[in-house]
Design a protein around this motif. Sequence first.
Motif, PDB file in Angstrom:
ATOM      1  N   UNK A  44       0.691-103.164 -20.603  1.00  0.00           N
ATOM      2  CA  UNK A  44       1.321-104.377 -20.067  1.00  0.00           C
ATOM      3  C   UNK A  44       0.477-104.910 -18.917  1.00  0.00           C
ATOM      4  N   UNK A  45       0.931-105.998 -18.339  1.00  0.00           N
ATOM      5  CA  UNK A  45       0.221-106.591 -17.202  1.00  0.00           C
ATOM      6  C   UNK A  45       0.819-106.152 -15.869  1.00  0.00           C
ATOM      7  N   UNK A  46       1.498-104.995 -15.843  1.00  0.00           N
ATOM      8  CA  UNK A  46       2.172-104.546 -14.620  1.00  0.00           C
ATOM      9  C   UNK A  46       1.206-104.409 -13.453  1.00  0.00           C
ATOM     10  N   UNK A  47       0.029-103.852 -13.682  1.00  0.00           N
ATOM     11  CA  UNK A  47      -0.916-103.684 -12.572  1.00  0.00           C
ATOM     12  C   UNK A  47      -1.329-105.037 -12.017  1.00  0.00           C
ATOM     13  N   UNK A  48      -1.572-105.991 -12.877  1.00  0.00           N
ATOM     14  CA  UNK A  48      -1.959-107.331 -12.425  1.00  0.00           C
ATOM     15  C   UNK A  48      -0.823-107.985 -11.641  1.00  0.00           C
ATOM     16  N   UNK A  49       0.402-107.843 -12.132  1.00  0.00           N
ATOM     17  CA  UNK A  49       1.562-108.382 -11.419  1.00  0.00           C
ATOM     18  C   UNK A  49       1.678-107.750 -10.042  1.00  0.00           C
ATOM     19  N   UNK A  50       1.548-106.421  -9.992  1.00  0.00           N
ATOM     20  CA  UNK A  50       1.719-105.701  -8.729  1.00  0.00           C
ATOM     21  C   UNK A  50       0.631-106.054  -7.721  1.00  0.00           C
ATOM     22  N   UNK A  51      -0.616-106.142  -8.191  1.00  0.00           N
ATOM     23  CA  UNK A  51      -1.716-106.496  -7.274  1.00  0.00           C
ATOM     24  C   UNK A  51      -1.520-107.914  -6.733  1.00  0.00           C
ATOM     25  N   UNK A  52      -1.166-108.832  -7.605  1.00  0.00           N
ATOM     26  CA  UNK A  52      -1.000-110.221  -7.170  1.00  0.00           C
ATOM     27  C   UNK A  52       0.141-110.365  -6.171  1.00  0.00           C
ATOM     28  N   UNK A  53       1.189-109.561  -6.347  1.00  0.00           N
ATOM     29  CA  UNK A  53       2.346-109.640  -5.456  1.00  0.00           C
ATOM     30  C   UNK A  53       2.166-108.817  -4.184  1.00  0.00           C
TER      31      UNK A  53
END
Length: 238
Positions: free
Chosen positions: A153-162
Motif C-alpha cells: 500500500x501507500x502507507x509509508x508515503x502517506x505517513x512521510x507526507x503527514x
Amino acid sequence: MSAGGEAFLDSHGTYIQPVALTAHTALLVVDMQIHDARPDGAFNVAMERLQPGSMAYFNDRTERVVVPAIGRLLQAWRTRDRPVVHLRLGSQYPDYRDFPPNYRAWIKAIEDASGVREIFYAGSPDFQIRPELAPVDGEWVVDKLTYGAFNSSNLDRVARAAGFTGFVVAGISTNCCVESTVRGAAERGYECVVVDEATADYDESAHLASLRALAVNHARVVRSVDEVLAAVDSGTPM
C-alpha cells in the motif's frame, strides 16, 4: 492477557526505547472490517463452516474486548485532534487477480471449500469497516493487498507526507496483519506501541507469541488503553 503472558512481559521487559506519544503519533487501526472483524462477516462464516467452533475465541475477544478498546482509542485521538489511519485488506477484483499468487490460492481454496464467495472483494459490503469504528472526515483510509501494509500500500508515503513519527497500533489479527505491519513500520524507522486489549488473534497462544516477539524486537507492548491515555495526557514516554 493471561497470567503467563503478563509474567513474560514483566520478567523479560524490552530493550525497545520508550515512545513519546506526540501529535505526530498516529493511531493505526488494522483491518477492523466486517469480513473478518465481525462474527457474521464472510471470513468468519466461511471458517465456521469448515471448522465449527474455530472462531469462538477470536469472536468473543473481538466483541467483548477489542471493539470497545478501539472505540476508546478513536474517541481519544479524535477529541485531541490527532491523526488516525484505518487499514483495509481487499482485492479490487472478485477473482483476486491483484493479490500475490499464494494469497490468491489461499483465499480461493477457502471460498471453494466453504461455499462463501467474494470474502475479500472490495466490492462486497463486508469490505467496509465496522460501522461503530468507521472513519470520520479527515482520517486516512489506506487499502492494502497483503497482510503487511508497508508491503502492498501507500502507507509509508502517506505517513512521510503527514509527518508521522510513529503509530499506536490496534486491530486484527495480532500475529498476521498487525504483526506484519508493525515489523514493516519498525524497519522503516517508525516508533510503535501495540495495545494488547485492542488486538486479537484466533487463539490466545498465537496472540501472546506475537506480542512477545514484537516486545523483544519491534515495539513497545502495553496491556491497556488506560496506559496509553495516561501517557498521552501526561506526556510521559511509554
